[in-house]
Design a protein around this motif. Structure first.
Motif, PDB file in Angstrom:
ATOM      1  N   GLY A   6       1.015  -1.198   0.063  1.00 21.89           N
ATOM      2  CA  GLY A   6       0.035   0.056   0.073  1.00 21.89           C
ATOM      3  C   GLY A   6       0.885   1.306  -0.069  1.00 21.89           C
ATOM      4  N   ILE A   7       0.259   2.471  -0.716  1.00 16.49           N
ATOM      5  CA  ILE A   7       0.872   3.518  -0.737  1.00 16.49           C
ATOM      6  C   ILE A   7      -0.276   4.613  -0.422  1.00 16.49           C
ATOM      7  CG2 ILE A   7       2.046   5.446  -2.033  1.00 16.49           C
ATOM      8  CD1 ILE A   7       3.434   3.237  -3.636  1.00 16.49           C
ATOM      9  N   ILE A   8      -0.033   5.613   0.524  1.00 18.02           N
ATOM     10  CA  ILE A   8      -0.798   6.672   0.781  1.00 18.02           C
ATOM     11  C   ILE A   8      -0.158   7.904   0.064  1.00 18.02           C
ATOM     12  CG2 ILE A   8      -1.937   8.020   2.519  1.00 18.02           C
ATOM     13  CD1 ILE A   8      -1.504   5.637   4.478  1.00 18.02           C
ATOM     14  N   ALA A   9      -0.849   8.495  -0.784  1.00 20.11           N
ATOM     15  CA  ALA A   9      -0.428   9.754  -1.628  1.00 20.11           C
ATOM     16  C   ALA A   9      -1.546  10.709  -1.851  1.00 20.11           C
ATOM     17  CB  ALA A   9       0.153   9.144  -2.784  1.00 20.11           C
ATOM     18  N   GLU A  10      -0.770  11.787  -2.637  1.00 19.92           N
ATOM     19  CA  GLU A  10      -1.754  12.905  -3.124  1.00 19.92           C
ATOM     20  C   GLU A  10      -1.586  13.049  -4.519  1.00 19.92           C
ATOM     21  OE1 GLU A  10      -3.541  15.360  -0.387  1.00 19.92           O
ATOM     22  OE2 GLU A  10      -1.286  16.028   0.228  1.00 19.92           O
ATOM     23  N   TYR A  11      -0.388  12.760  -5.214  1.00 15.80           N
ATOM     24  CA  TYR A  11      -0.031  12.822  -6.733  1.00 15.80           C
ATOM     25  C   TYR A  11      -0.588  13.952  -7.143  1.00 15.80           C
ATOM     26  CZ  TYR A  11       1.167   7.736  -6.042  1.00 15.80           C
ATOM     27  OH  TYR A  11       1.839   6.511  -5.692  1.00 15.80           O
ATOM     28  N   ASN A  12       0.117  15.080  -6.773  1.00 18.63           N
ATOM     29  CA  ASN A  12      -0.601  16.592  -6.996  1.00 18.63           C
ATOM     30  C   ASN A  12       0.422  17.235  -7.537  1.00 18.63           C
ATOM     31  OD1 ASN A  12      -2.570  18.528  -6.915  1.00 18.63           O
ATOM     32  ND2 ASN A  12      -1.635  19.412  -4.888  1.00 18.63           N
ATOM     33  N   PRO A  13       0.965  17.085  -8.604  1.00 21.05           N
ATOM     34  CA  PRO A  13       0.936  16.166  -9.719  1.00 21.05           C
ATOM     35  C   PRO A  13       1.819  14.851  -9.297  1.00 21.05           C
ATOM     36  CG  PRO A  13       2.160  17.502 -10.671  1.00 21.05           C
ATOM     37  CD  PRO A  13       1.823  18.133  -9.297  1.00 21.05           C
ATOM     38  N   PHE A  14       1.437  13.800 -10.139  1.00 23.08           N
ATOM     39  CA  PHE A  14       2.414  12.593 -10.187  1.00 23.08           C
ATOM     40  C   PHE A  14       3.614  13.042 -10.856  1.00 23.08           C
ATOM     41  CE2 PHE A  14       4.105   8.645 -11.533  1.00 23.08           C
ATOM     42  CZ  PHE A  14       3.738   7.718 -10.551  1.00 23.08           C
ATOM     43  N   HIS A  15       4.856  13.026 -10.281  1.00 22.45           N
ATOM     44  CA  HIS A  15       6.179  13.360 -10.832  1.00 22.45           C
ATOM     45  C   HIS A  15       7.130  11.983 -10.431  1.00 22.45           C
ATOM     46  CE1 HIS A  15       7.373  13.849  -6.483  1.00 22.45           C
ATOM     47  NE2 HIS A  15       6.579  14.635  -6.405  1.00 22.45           N
ATOM     48  N   ALA A  16       8.288  12.542 -11.095  1.00 22.68           N
ATOM     49  CA  ALA A  16       9.481  11.589 -10.913  1.00 22.68           C
ATOM     50  C   ALA A  16       9.835  10.932  -9.792  1.00 22.68           C
ATOM     51  CB  ALA A  16      10.818  12.429 -11.693  1.00 22.68           C
ATOM     52  N   GLY A  17       9.532  11.665  -8.568  1.00 20.03           N
ATOM     53  CA  GLY A  17      10.082  11.299  -7.212  1.00 20.03           C
ATOM     54  C   GLY A  17       8.758  10.034  -6.987  1.00 20.03           C
ATOM     55  N   HIS A  18       7.631  10.454  -7.359  1.00 18.39           N
ATOM     56  CA  HIS A  18       6.672   9.224  -7.092  1.00 18.39           C
ATOM     57  C   HIS A  18       6.978   7.921  -7.979  1.00 18.39           C
ATOM     58  CE1 HIS A  18       3.775  12.964  -6.589  1.00 18.39           C
ATOM     59  NE2 HIS A  18       4.317  12.444  -5.405  1.00 18.39           N
ATOM     60  N   ALA A  19       7.313   8.099  -9.030  1.00 18.17           N
ATOM     61  CA  ALA A  19       7.738   7.105 -10.053  1.00 18.17           C
ATOM     62  C   ALA A  19       8.838   6.349  -9.516  1.00 18.17           C
ATOM     63  CB  ALA A  19       8.100   7.499 -11.321  1.00 18.17           C
ATOM     64  N   TYR A  20       9.731   7.070  -8.818  1.00 18.34           N
ATOM     65  CA  TYR A  20      10.963   6.594  -8.104  1.00 18.34           C
ATOM     66  C   TYR A  20      10.753   5.814  -6.816  1.00 18.34           C
ATOM     67  CZ  TYR A  20      15.085   6.104  -5.387  1.00 18.34           C
ATOM     68  OH  TYR A  20      16.225   5.715  -4.574  1.00 18.34           O
ATOM     69  N   GLN A  21       9.804   6.096  -6.122  1.00 17.28           N
ATOM     70  CA  GLN A  21       9.192   5.312  -4.874  1.00 17.28           C
ATOM     71  C   GLN A  21       8.679   4.019  -5.424  1.00 17.28           C
ATOM     72  OE1 GLN A  21       5.435   6.435  -2.956  1.00 17.28           O
ATOM     73  NE2 GLN A  21       6.861   6.566  -1.056  1.00 17.28           N
ATOM     74  N   ILE A  22       7.899   3.965  -6.454  1.00 15.58           N
ATOM     75  CA  ILE A  22       7.169   2.849  -6.912  1.00 15.58           C
ATOM     76  C   ILE A  22       8.254   1.841  -7.479  1.00 15.58           C
ATOM     77  CG2 ILE A  22       5.697   1.844  -8.611  1.00 15.58           C
ATOM     78  CD1 ILE A  22       3.997   4.376  -8.322  1.00 15.58           C
ATOM     79  N   SER A  23       9.342   2.442  -8.169  1.00 15.55           N
ATOM     80  CA  SER A  23      10.153   1.423  -9.037  1.00 15.55           C
ATOM     81  C   SER A  23      11.133   0.798  -7.808  1.00 15.55           C
ATOM     82  CB  SER A  23      11.213   2.306  -9.796  1.00 15.55           C
ATOM     83  OG  SER A  23      11.950   3.194  -9.273  1.00 15.55           O
ATOM     84  N   GLU A  24      11.358   1.677  -6.743  1.00 11.99           N
ATOM     85  CA  GLU A  24      12.093   1.106  -5.640  1.00 11.99           C
ATOM     86  C   GLU A  24      11.279  -0.276  -4.932  1.00 11.99           C
ATOM     87  OE1 GLU A  24      15.454   1.843  -4.401  1.00 11.99           O
ATOM     88  OE2 GLU A  24      15.255   2.295  -6.602  1.00 11.99           O
ATOM     89  N   VAL A  25       9.843  -0.148  -4.737  1.00 18.11           N
ATOM     90  CA  VAL A  25       9.176  -0.771  -4.418  1.00 18.11           C
ATOM     91  C   VAL A  25       9.051  -2.185  -5.039  1.00 18.11           C
ATOM     92  CG1 VAL A  25       6.592  -1.694  -3.672  1.00 18.11           C
ATOM     93  CG2 VAL A  25       7.587   0.569  -2.938  1.00 18.11           C
ATOM     94  N   ARG A  26       9.058  -2.063  -6.422  1.00 23.99           N
ATOM     95  CA  ARG A  26       9.314  -3.164  -7.436  1.00 23.99           C
ATOM     96  C   ARG A  26      10.449  -3.864  -7.096  1.00 23.99           C
ATOM     97  NH1 ARG A  26       4.230  -3.960  -8.794  1.00 23.99           N
ATOM     98  NH2 ARG A  26       3.193  -2.263  -9.638  1.00 23.99           N
ATOM     99  N   LYS A  27      11.593  -3.289  -6.835  1.00 25.43           N
ATOM    100  CA  LYS A  27      12.879  -4.014  -6.666  1.00 25.43           C
ATOM    101  C   LYS A  27      12.881  -4.779  -5.375  1.00 25.43           C
ATOM    102  CE  LYS A  27      15.643  -0.287  -8.708  1.00 25.43           C
ATOM    103  NZ  LYS A  27      16.878   0.654  -8.514  1.00 25.43           N
ATOM    104  N   ILE A  28      12.003  -4.293  -4.341  1.00 24.01           N
ATOM    105  CA  ILE A  28      11.944  -5.145  -3.419  1.00 24.01           C
ATOM    106  C   ILE A  28      10.960  -6.408  -3.380  1.00 24.01           C
ATOM    107  CG2 ILE A  28      11.391  -5.024  -0.797  1.00 24.01           C
ATOM    108  CD1 ILE A  28      12.244  -2.025  -0.806  1.00 24.01           C
ATOM    109  N   PHE A  29       9.944  -6.099  -3.862  1.00 24.74           N
ATOM    110  CA  PHE A  29       8.706  -6.820  -4.073  1.00 24.74           C
ATOM    111  C   PHE A  29       8.257  -6.910  -5.681  1.00 24.74           C
ATOM    112  CE2 PHE A  29       7.953  -5.396   0.123  1.00 24.74           C
ATOM    113  CZ  PHE A  29       8.312  -6.411   0.992  1.00 24.74           C
TER     114      PHE A  29
END
Length: 410
Positions: A4-27
């Motif tokens: 799960g992620i709690i977010a605002e994406y206001n707007p969705f930017h490279a930092g958000h994409a980085y966070q998701i990619s790091e989660v993908r590396k772990i799981f």
């Protein structure tokens, strides 16, 4: 199970994409479900893009399922925002981890901070610090800084504050995943070469002549297109809240004002006084903020005032959760099936299946969750009037979740 992620994406930017990619590396095989604020953000401001657009962009950016965090949790303190988001994720019955970003990378220190905040003696320490005229947030920072031997500037960062609150709210069955925030600070209003903060991006968009090339370095092509489209058609304007607030203030008694959730310490009189002299929305806000009342707190309070969120009403609907689906992909579709099997929460894909137009107009709701859902619809209508040409009300009744075929970003 899912992350799960709690977010605002206001707007969705490279930092958000980085966070998701790091989660993908772990799981690598995990589904990612984001619980996102809707028409307004935790700072009490209208979102720069509508919630359906932001949810779609989040799916295109790597999430699998995006749900709406109820308005009643969004327009309150960081603690309530975190609690609402964590509670909803936990009640889905399929989420076993929470990923979050923070400027301060030491998760053990953050865990220690969360434990300190829950100590019985902490309330007394807070009162002692606040007796000197400082805000609650400033008092918390001072105490934690001394207790943890950490500089206040690290604990004062918005994402670190939220990280502490997430850990306070997190049940033992959910694992915390700390992803260190990269790039510019959350409130840094200068655009960087890649990892600009959302506030800096919004600041640039609202300029008369935005530097779209600089913005494009921090957001994807589809996000850029939506921001440019919104700018060209006339962006949402927070200052348009000024007149409805004045109209309601001048027709409301101080006694009724005091019933609004969070209207304490004589704040109702500060609102009335500022309203009588201010010529603009910014002047009005400036007349209310002070050492104890920061801008975000004041703006959240004003939204609760506009939507009649009293202490009694919040007590009634605070934990009346539901699964409001905004966007999903193939993996998210499968995750929704698991949620149906593992959760007793109502799943809302079409508002009309839960609220009829007549019920909505008459405020005749049979269940507490419907009152919460109706509040989200009212918030959307409120955001809709904050444009040069107001949006047609009732968009929540017309919009269905956005389904994106395939699995984006993988």
């Amino acid at each position: 199970m899912a992350v799960g992620i709690i977010a605002e994406y206001n707007p969705f930017h490279a930092g958000h994409a980085y966070q998701i990619s790091e989660v993908r590396k772990i799981f690598p095989g995990a589904e990612i479900v984001a619980v996102m604020s809707g028409s307004f953000t935790q700072r009490g401001e209208p979102a720069i893009l509508d919630k359906m657009t932001r949810a779609r962009l989040a799916i295109e950016g790597g999430c699998d399922l995006v749900l709406e965090l109820p308005f009643v949790s969004v327009v309150r303190s960081a603690q309530d925002f975190a609690r609402g988001g964590v509670r909803l994720l936990h009640r889905l019955g399929v989420v076993d981890s929470l990923a979050f970003g923070a400027e301060f990378p030491d998760v053990e220190k953050i865990k220690s901070a969360a434990k300190i905040l829950d100590e019985k003696i902490f309330s007394a320490k807070i009162k002692s610090e606040m007796s000197g005229g400082i805000s609650y947030a400033a008092a918390v920072t001072k105490i934690l800084s001394r207790s943890l031997n950490v500089e206040e500037k690290f604990l004062r960062q918005p994402n670190t504050i939220l990280a502490i609150e997430y850990l306070r709210a997190l049940p033992e069955v959910m694992q915390p995943i700390l992803i260190q925030r990269v790039g510019a600070g959350h409130l840094n209003l200068n655009l960087s070469e890649k990892f600009s903060g959302a506030a800096a991006i919004r600041e640039e968009v609202y300029k008369p002549l935005p530097d779209w090339k600089k913005i494009s370095a921090s957001v994807g092509e589809k996000v850029l297109d939506e921001l440019m489209r919104e700018k060209n058609s006339g962006p949402v304007r927070e200052e348009f809240l000024f007149r409805p607030i004045l109209a309601k203030l001048f027709t409301t008694t101080p006694d009724d004002l005091r019933k609004i959730y969070g209207m304490r310490e004589g704040l109702e009189f500060r609102l009335i006084k500022s309203a009588k002299s201010a010529k603009t929305f910014d002047e009005f806000i400036s007349g209310i903020v002070g050492r104890r009342y920061h801008e975000g707190r004041v703006k959240r309070l004003l939204l609760r005032f506009l939507l009649d969120l009293t202490e009694e009403k919040i007590s009634e609907i605070n934990s009346a959760d539901y699964v409001r689906v905004l966007a999903f992909n193939e993996r998210g579709k499968n995750l929704l099936k698991k949620i149906r099997d593992n959760s007793d929460l109502p799943i809302v894909t079409k508002v009309t299946q839960h609220l009829t137009g007549r019920d909505f107009e008459r405020k005749n709701f049979s269940d507490a969750y419907k009152k919460n859902l109706a509040l989200d619809c009212v918030a959307s209508n409120l955001r809709g009037i904050l444009f040069d040409v107001p949006k047609k009300p009732g968009q929540d009744f017309l919009n269905s979740p956005c389904f994106i075929k395939g699995v984006a970003g993988r």
